[in-house]
Design a protein around this motif. Sequence first.
Motif, mmCIF file in Angstrom:
data_model
loop_
_atom_site.group_PDB
_atom_site.id
_atom_site.type_symbol
_atom_site.label_atom_id
_atom_site.label_comp_id
_atom_site.label_asym_id
_atom_site.label_seq_id
_atom_site.Cartn_x
_atom_site.Cartn_y
_atom_site.Cartn_z
ATOM 1 N N LEU A 45 0.828 -1.202 0.000
ATOM 2 C CA LEU A 45 0.000 0.000 0.000
ATOM 3 C C LEU A 45 0.865 1.255 0.000
ATOM 4 C CD1 LEU A 45 -2.603 -1.181 2.621
ATOM 5 C CD2 LEU A 45 -3.058 -0.675 0.230
ATOM 6 N N PRO A 46 0.306 2.368 -0.457
ATOM 7 C CA PRO A 46 1.029 3.646 -0.339
ATOM 8 C C PRO A 46 1.083 4.076 1.127
ATOM 9 C CG PRO A 46 -1.154 3.957 -1.297
ATOM 10 C CD PRO A 46 -0.935 2.477 -1.187
ATOM 11 N N LYS A 47 1.678 5.203 1.381
ATOM 12 C CA LYS A 47 1.883 5.657 2.763
ATOM 13 C C LYS A 47 0.568 5.809 3.512
ATOM 14 C CE LYS A 47 6.251 8.157 2.231
ATOM 15 N NZ LYS A 47 6.278 8.205 0.724
ATOM 16 N N LEU A 48 -0.428 6.352 2.832
ATOM 17 C CA LEU A 48 -1.741 6.532 3.455
ATOM 18 C C LEU A 48 -2.749 5.617 2.769
ATOM 19 C CD1 LEU A 48 -1.838 10.426 3.824
ATOM 20 C CD2 LEU A 48 -1.285 8.710 5.546
ATOM 21 N N PHE A 49 -3.593 5.009 3.588
ATOM 22 C CA PHE A 49 -4.542 4.038 3.032
ATOM 23 C C PHE A 49 -5.733 3.933 3.966
ATOM 24 C CE2 PHE A 49 -1.104 2.180 5.451
ATOM 25 C CZ PHE A 49 -1.774 1.536 6.471
ATOM 26 N N THR A 50 -6.803 3.377 3.456
ATOM 27 C CA THR A 50 -7.995 3.177 4.275
ATOM 28 C C THR A 50 -8.037 1.727 4.750
ATOM 29 O OG1 THR A 50 -9.392 2.466 2.448
ATOM 30 C CG2 THR A 50 -9.206 4.834 2.819
ATOM 31 N N LEU A 51 -8.869 1.496 5.758
ATOM 32 C CA LEU A 51 -9.018 0.128 6.242
ATOM 33 C C LEU A 51 -9.552 -0.778 5.134
ATOM 34 C CD1 LEU A 51 -10.462 0.709 9.826
ATOM 35 C CD2 LEU A 51 -8.112 0.349 9.099
ATOM 36 N N ARG A 52 -10.384 -0.198 4.282
ATOM 37 C CA ARG A 52 -10.920 -0.983 3.179
ATOM 38 C C ARG A 52 -9.807 -1.432 2.232
ATOM 39 N NH1 ARG A 52 -15.211 -1.289 -0.904
ATOM 40 N NH2 ARG A 52 -14.855 0.650 -2.002
ATOM 41 N N ASP A 53 -8.822 -0.569 2.010
ATOM 42 C CA ASP A 53 -7.691 -0.951 1.163
ATOM 43 C C ASP A 53 -6.998 -2.182 1.726
ATOM 44 O OD1 ASP A 53 -8.119 1.205 -0.511
ATOM 45 O OD2 ASP A 53 -6.790 2.525 0.625
ATOM 46 N N VAL A 54 -6.768 -2.176 3.029
ATOM 47 C CA VAL A 54 -6.079 -3.304 3.642
ATOM 48 C C VAL A 54 -6.913 -4.570 3.506
ATOM 49 C CG1 VAL A 54 -4.979 -4.150 5.725
ATOM 50 C CG2 VAL A 54 -5.044 -1.708 5.284
ATOM 51 N N GLN A 55 -8.213 -4.417 3.752
ATOM 52 C CA GLN A 55 -9.081 -5.587 3.649
ATOM 53 C C GLN A 55 -9.088 -6.130 2.230
ATOM 54 O OE1 GLN A 55 -12.946 -5.077 5.330
ATOM 55 N NE2 GLN A 55 -13.673 -7.094 4.674
ATOM 56 N N GLU A 56 -9.082 -5.234 1.268
ATOM 57 C CA GLU A 56 -9.067 -5.672 -0.132
ATOM 58 C C GLU A 56 -7.829 -6.505 -0.435
ATOM 59 O OE1 GLU A 56 -8.726 -2.924 -3.852
ATOM 60 O OE2 GLU A 56 -10.834 -2.958 -3.266
ATOM 61 N N ILE A 57 -6.714 -6.106 0.128
ATOM 62 C CA ILE A 57 -5.468 -6.850 -0.085
ATOM 63 C C ILE A 57 -5.544 -8.227 0.543
ATOM 64 C CG2 ILE A 57 -3.079 -6.921 0.698
ATOM 65 C CD1 ILE A 57 -2.765 -4.144 -0.144
ATOM 66 N N HIS A 58 -6.061 -8.278 1.748
ATOM 67 C CA HIS A 58 -6.179 -9.574 2.400
ATOM 68 C C HIS A 58 -7.123 -10.482 1.625
ATOM 69 C CE1 HIS A 58 -4.269 -9.115 6.549
ATOM 70 N NE2 HIS A 58 -3.918 -8.060 5.872
ATOM 71 N N GLU A 59 -8.206 -9.908 1.145
ATOM 72 C CA GLU A 59 -9.163 -10.719 0.386
ATOM 73 C C GLU A 59 -8.552 -11.207 -0.918
ATOM 74 O OE1 GLU A 59 -13.368 -8.816 2.009
ATOM 75 O OE2 GLU A 59 -12.527 -8.095 0.132
ATOM 76 N N ALA A 60 -7.744 -10.367 -1.530
ATOM 77 C CA ALA A 60 -7.115 -10.778 -2.786
ATOM 78 C C ALA A 60 -6.138 -11.920 -2.552
ATOM 79 C CB ALA A 60 -6.388 -9.588 -3.423
ATOM 80 N N ILE A 61 -5.400 -11.850 -1.460
ATOM 81 C CA ILE A 61 -4.416 -12.896 -1.179
ATOM 82 C C ILE A 61 -5.106 -14.193 -0.787
ATOM 83 C CG2 ILE A 61 -2.598 -13.584 0.435
ATOM 84 C CD1 ILE A 61 -1.658 -10.680 0.448
ATOM 85 N N LEU A 62 -6.131 -14.070 0.051
ATOM 86 C CA LEU A 62 -6.815 -15.279 0.525
ATOM 87 C C LEU A 62 -7.789 -15.827 -0.508
ATOM 88 C CD1 LEU A 62 -7.508 -14.270 4.215
ATOM 89 C CD2 LEU A 62 -5.782 -15.862 3.358
ATOM 90 N N GLY A 63 -8.222 -14.970 -1.435
ATOM 91 C CA GLY A 63 -9.180 -15.432 -2.427
ATOM 92 C C GLY A 63 -10.567 -15.611 -1.870
ATOM 93 N N GLN A 64 -10.886 -14.874 -0.818
ATOM 94 C CA GLN A 64 -12.242 -14.964 -0.262
ATOM 95 C C GLN A 64 -12.584 -13.685 0.474
ATOM 96 O OE1 GLN A 64 -11.989 -18.283 2.398
ATOM 97 N NE2 GLN A 64 -11.089 -17.072 4.035
ATOM 98 N N LYS A 65 -13.903 -13.450 0.622
ATOM 99 C CA LYS A 65 -14.373 -12.249 1.303
ATOM 100 C C LYS A 65 -14.203 -12.398 2.814
ATOM 101 C CE LYS A 65 -15.903 -9.621 -2.076
ATOM 102 N NZ LYS A 65 -15.378 -8.254 -2.283
ATOM 103 N N LEU A 66 -14.002 -11.271 3.476
ATOM 104 C CA LEU A 66 -13.872 -11.270 4.930
ATOM 105 C C LEU A 66 -14.944 -10.365 5.529
ATOM 106 C CD1 LEU A 66 -9.994 -10.891 5.105
ATOM 107 C CD2 LEU A 66 -11.312 -12.971 5.446
ATOM 108 N N ALA A 67 -15.328 -10.648 6.757
ATOM 109 C CA ALA A 67 -16.332 -9.823 7.432
ATOM 110 C C ALA A 67 -15.688 -8.517 7.872
ATOM 111 C CB ALA A 67 -16.897 -10.580 8.634
ATOM 112 N N LYS A 68 -16.358 -7.431 7.588
ATOM 113 C CA LYS A 68 -15.762 -6.116 7.826
ATOM 114 C C LYS A 68 -15.499 -5.815 9.299
ATOM 115 C CE LYS A 68 -17.783 -2.345 6.032
ATOM 116 N NZ LYS A 68 -17.981 -1.269 5.049
ATOM 117 N N PRO A 69 -16.460 -5.949 10.198
ATOM 118 C CA PRO A 69 -16.186 -5.534 11.589
ATOM 119 C C PRO A 69 -15.087 -6.362 12.230
ATOM 120 C CG PRO A 69 -18.539 -5.848 11.214
ATOM 121 C CD PRO A 69 -17.832 -6.413 10.033
#
Lengths: 228, 228
Positions: free
Chosen positions: A170-194
């Motif tokens: 990620l770039p220096k500044l990012f949103t929590l959604r950005d991080v979640q998107e990365i995790h989902e891309a690596i795992l290949g599955q959706k994650l629960a937001k809260p």
Amino acid sequence: MTYPKPTLAADIAFITVHNAKLHCLLMNRDDATQVGGDWALPGKFVHEDVSLEDTAQAVALEKAGLRDVYLEQLATYGALDRDPRQRVISITYLALVPHSRIQAAIAANPALALAEVTTRWSGETGGQAQATSPEHGALALAFDHADILGDVVKRLRGKLDYSPVGLELLPKLFTLRDVQEIHEAILGQKLAKPAFRRKLLDRNLIKPTGQKEQASAFRPAELYSKTK
Amino acid sequence: MTYPKPTLAADIAFITVHNAKLHCLLMNRDDATQVGGDWALPGKFVHEDVSLEDTAQAVALEKAGLRDVYLEQLATYGALDRDPRQRVISITYLALVPHSRIQAAIAANPALALAEVTTRWSGETGGQAQATSPEHGALALAFDHADILGDVVKRLRGKLDYSPVGLELLPKLFTLRDVQEIHEAILGQKLAKPAFRRKLLDRNLIKPTGQKEQASAFRPAELYSKTK
DNA sequence: TTACTTATATCCAAAACAGTAATATCTATT
DNA sequence: AATAGATATTACTGTTTTGGATATAAGTAA
């Protein structure tokens, strides 16, 4: 002591996440003899007077024009026939690069392509990975690079369980959604937001900056940065 | 293409648990020039016509008389000055061997010693490890082998979190206490017995055999085996 | 038979986790 | 200016997992 030495190469899997999908930088091989596939991980031979880390950073600079990338050693591959022309042992590195930096590399070098990485297996054992790019379709990978890419995905997934992975993507500044998107891309599955939010924030590896996301169509999210 | 190739070695950390302590097999170097320490991980050079896995198994056989040991690639070390005499890149393997098998190796080869492995650090970052044997006291490790041993311990500890580690260190039949002792030796701390039992049994990686431990001073424990 | 030691099973409270719902905040539209 | 729509953030609740302590069972040795 003298004896027939094998040849040593350092290959790098430049990994990034784009459009919520895992991608890897691949290089078109313009060899006269197209053995075993047209596309390969960027790499170069290891010389006697250069350290492994320096060799890997040299690959990043010479092949992709990237300086100071995040590098992590993955594994060393040494099957006898992995390169049918000659014995080559490959020390493979994993590089995590934000998509913005990768884009610049591709624009500058037409032999490069950013391919989406998908895996066939679903369990834990691992296996080969497949690379697909919008321009070239399914890419035929040279040598054992499909196996290596499989190990890359396996390593990335394994690290997510215990480690704050993905911030290098990620770039220096990012949103929590950005991080979640990365995790989902690596795992290949959706994650629960809260649940994801909590786990991430509880680790105290990122901190809120007070700034808001720009150019959002709706309510902008808060921007975070790594705690250092 | 021709260029100055570095020399490639395969080194092995043979790990076992004895008396509730982590141990590693080390070899006394009888080089004429004793550079940088007397004790080293057993290893040999990698030849052009032998695969890495075969080279590692050859080390096990030639240096320790062990066949079919459990091997796992750890990492490749390639700092320029790790061997001050010449550039040597070391592909390091981790071998997990039951203590009974190691004992036979030591008895047959006086250059070998089984040293207790201790680490200085406590956190997550890792660091160097120290080797001590009852006969020789603190052993001076050659090259970067103290760093490598530190990485060995780190890897072992990391694997315990998610993987059924340690079964390779045990004979075919073992008690739950044996497994716990191994985990405690690797982690360097005591574990709660009931919690450990549950976690181990819930994973369904071992199964009860109905047989009882022999030669126990008090109530004998049940013997388990790997489920396969 | 009894004391002793260890293995195994049971129990309960605390903490961690997941899922759902409610609220807040911003943009775009009317 | 008000409102609808979309998303971010917080609050709540029930479930599962975990850790520690305790009780019971099973064997040895006197």
